[in-house]
Design an enzyme around this catalytic site. Structure first.
Site, short mmCIF file in Angstrom:
data_model
loop_
_atom_site.label_atom_id
_atom_site.label_comp_id
_atom_site.label_asym_id
_atom_site.label_seq_id
_atom_site.Cartn_x
_atom_site.Cartn_y
_atom_site.Cartn_z
N ARG A 59 0.80 -1.12 -0.04
CA ARG A 59 -0.05 -0.11 -0.18
C ARG A 59 0.95 1.29 -0.19
O ARG A 59 0.54 2.43 -0.43
CB ARG A 59 -0.79 0.08 1.30
CG ARG A 59 -1.97 1.00 1.20
CD ARG A 59 -3.01 1.09 2.54
NE ARG A 59 -2.02 1.43 3.77
CZ ARG A 59 -1.94 0.98 4.83
NH1 ARG A 59 -2.59 -0.26 5.30
NH2 ARG A 59 -1.04 1.37 5.73
N TYR A 112 -17.02 20.25 -11.22
CA TYR A 112 -17.55 18.94 -11.43
C TYR A 112 -18.38 18.62 -10.63
O TYR A 112 -18.32 18.78 -9.37
CB TYR A 112 -16.24 18.10 -11.60
CG TYR A 112 -16.51 16.63 -11.73
CD1 TYR A 112 -16.92 16.05 -12.99
CD2 TYR A 112 -16.14 15.55 -10.87
CE1 TYR A 112 -17.27 14.86 -13.27
CE2 TYR A 112 -16.82 14.32 -10.96
CZ TYR A 112 -17.04 13.72 -12.06
OH TYR A 112 -17.20 12.54 -12.40
N ASP A 184 -8.47 21.40 -10.73
CA ASP A 184 -8.50 20.18 -11.45
C ASP A 184 -8.16 20.55 -13.03
O ASP A 184 -8.78 21.56 -13.55
CB ASP A 184 -10.05 19.92 -11.46
CG ASP A 184 -10.57 18.58 -12.07
OD1 ASP A 184 -9.72 18.20 -13.15
OD2 ASP A 184 -11.56 18.07 -11.48
N LYS A 209 -9.57 9.75 -17.89
CA LYS A 209 -9.96 10.65 -18.87
C LYS A 209 -8.75 10.27 -19.89
O LYS A 209 -8.55 9.45 -20.25
CB LYS A 209 -10.31 12.03 -18.62
CG LYS A 209 -11.33 12.23 -17.75
CD LYS A 209 -12.68 11.61 -17.98
CE LYS A 209 -13.74 11.53 -16.79
NZ LYS A 209 -14.16 12.76 -16.17
C1 LIG Z 1 -14.39 12.63 -14.57
C2 LIG Z 1 -13.89 13.67 -13.94
C3 LIG Z 1 -13.54 13.39 -12.65
C4 LIG Z 1 -13.66 12.34 -11.71
O1 LIG Z 1 -13.16 11.30 -12.19
P1 LIG Z 1 -13.62 9.88 -12.15
O2 LIG Z 1 -12.36 8.89 -12.23
O3 LIG Z 1 -14.51 9.65 -12.95
O4 LIG Z 1 -13.98 9.70 -10.47
C5 LIG Z 1 -13.04 14.68 -11.87
N1 LIG Z 1 -13.04 16.07 -12.55
C6 LIG Z 1 -13.20 16.17 -13.90
C7 LIG Z 1 -13.30 17.44 -14.34
C8 LIG Z 1 -13.80 14.98 -14.61
O5 LIG Z 1 -14.14 15.36 -15.58
#
Ligand SMILES: *Cc1c(COP(=O)(O)O)cnc(C)c1O
Length: 396
Positions: A59, A112, A184, A209
């Site tokens: 971990r 988000y 973000d 993404k």
């Molecule tokens: C998809 C997304 C997240 C969250 O990602 P997950 O892996 O789906 O939890 C956070 N911020 C933005 C801008 C996103 O598009």
């Protein structure tokens, strides 16, 4: 392979190839091993007590996790990076690591949705208040700072409505008041934007993404500058967050082609967006890299590229017509997430995720993610769907 520091002078595309490949771990192989581990063995009881060996428990880090962490640190220009099991976990960790009970967070209104939910539920329960602000606030954010404000949370551009934020100005105001800034960075990725160079203290990414890039993994990264790093690292370890090695490997594999995928998705995205901007059905295209977008000047100042995710406003359309348009597309999947090799379309619902400034649009908002298909085919598909809606209207 030399360390990320030695690669600082290289261009981003070159760094994507070299990042995280520590020869002391990979040996003669190109890629790091995928190490499945919980227990790590020690030579003796004494060795286990003094814990001076490089790895002590699955971990707490393996050669696989270190390879991705060091690669992201290099890309983001960070003091260190931690991995989380999803992008949302990365966002909630960054927030939890930096706030204390009784404090106040300033959060951008186009954040988000699930991060907003985290703030309004978990943070609230812990005695942390959240104030949402207009993405276009700029230096005016100074008026929102109270005695207890300790953190600003940005997402530029917002991943549903695509409003850019003036990070450098906001961060300067925050730092004067001893507050930290979280960004973000999922939309631009560190390939096109490095928040830590623009005043942010932490930069997080849904690696789900573009980093993964193949719609087959959930993973998150949080990179921190020197001020935030010790507390981020400590909180991450204390909370026991760990990501399985196969998922880390998928992200590492995606990283190597991030540059070519994003260049192509940016170009195709702009081609499709430009075509859409000429269509009579489209009142607005929400894409900061398009001249005429309200965020274009900030995008031009701060970013070196754009991803393939943007929105269109269908002025005067009913929701039913917008649904028929999305459902009538053959080459665009309908589903959450984005950043993969395939195109997606969704009917975006914005009203319930705004509180500081109401979302004003002339009609429904459709969000498009442009994948690696030929844009000529995508445009023909969109054209067909517009024609189908026009036929539907004519028949009424
Ligand atoms: C998809 C997304 C997240 C969250 O990602 P997950 O892996 O789906 O939890 C956070 N911020 C933005 C801008 C996103 O598009």
């Amino acid at each position: 392979m030399s360390s990320a520091d030695d690669d600082d002078g290289l261009r981003p595309a070159t760094r994507l190839v070299r990042a995280g490949r520590d020869k002391s771990i990979t040996g003669p192989f190109v890629n790091p091993p995928v190490i499945h581990a919980s227990t790590v063995l020690f030579d003796s009881s004494d060795a286990m007590v003094d814990r001076r060996q490089r790895y002590t428990y699955g971990r707490r880090g393996t050669p696989t996790s270190e390879a991705l962490e060091s690669a992201i640190s290099g890309m983001e220009g960070a003091a260190g990076t931690v991995l989380c099991p999803s992008g949302l976990a990365a966002a909630s960790l960054a927030l939890l690591a930096m706030v204390n009970a009784g404090e106040n967070v300033l959060m951008v209104d186009c954040v988000y949705g699930p991060v907003r939910h985290f703030a309004d539920t978990v943070l609230k329960r812990l005695g942390v208040s959240t104030t949402y602000f207009d993405p276009g606030i700029g230096g005016g954010i100074a008026d929102l700072f109270g005695e207890s404000t300790s953190l600003v949370y940005l997402e530029t551009p917002g991943s549903l409505t695509f409003e850019m934020q003036d990070m450098a100005t906001i961060a300067a105001v925050a730092h004067e008041r001893y507050a930290l800034v979280i960004a973000d960075n999922t939309w631009a990725t560190p390939l096109f934007f490095r928040p830590l160079d623009h005043g942010a203290d932490l930069s997080l990414m849904a690696g789900t993404k573009y980093l993964g890039g193949h719609s087959d993994v959930n993973i998150g990264t949080v990179a921190a500058g020197p001020r935030a790093w010790p507390r981020l690292k400590e909180t991450h370890g204390t909370m026991g967050l760990a990501v399985g090695p196969d998922d880390i490997y998928l992200a590492l594999r995606g990283l190597r082609t991030l540059g070519v995928r994003l260049e192509r998705q940016m170009a195709s995205g702009l081609e499709v967006a430009t075509w859409l901007s000429t269509r009579p059905e489209v009142t607005r295209v929400l894409h900061p890299a398009l001249p005429g977008d309200p965020g274009h000047a900030l995008w031009q100042r701060d970013m070196t590229g754009a991803s393939g995710l943007f929105g269109i406003v269908l002025g005067g359309w009913t929701e039913l017509e917008a649904k028929a348009f999305v459902d009538g597309l053959h080459l665009f999947g309908i589903g959450a997430s984005w950043g993969g090799f395939e195109s997606l379309a969704i009917l975006a619902r914005v009203d319930h995720v705004r509180s500081a400034v109401p979302w004003r649009a002339e009609g429904p908002l459709v969000r498009l993610h442009i994948g690696l298909e030929d844009p000529v085919d995508l445009i023909a598909d969109l054209d067909r769907a517009f024609a189908a809606v026009a036929a539907m209207r004519a028949a009424q």
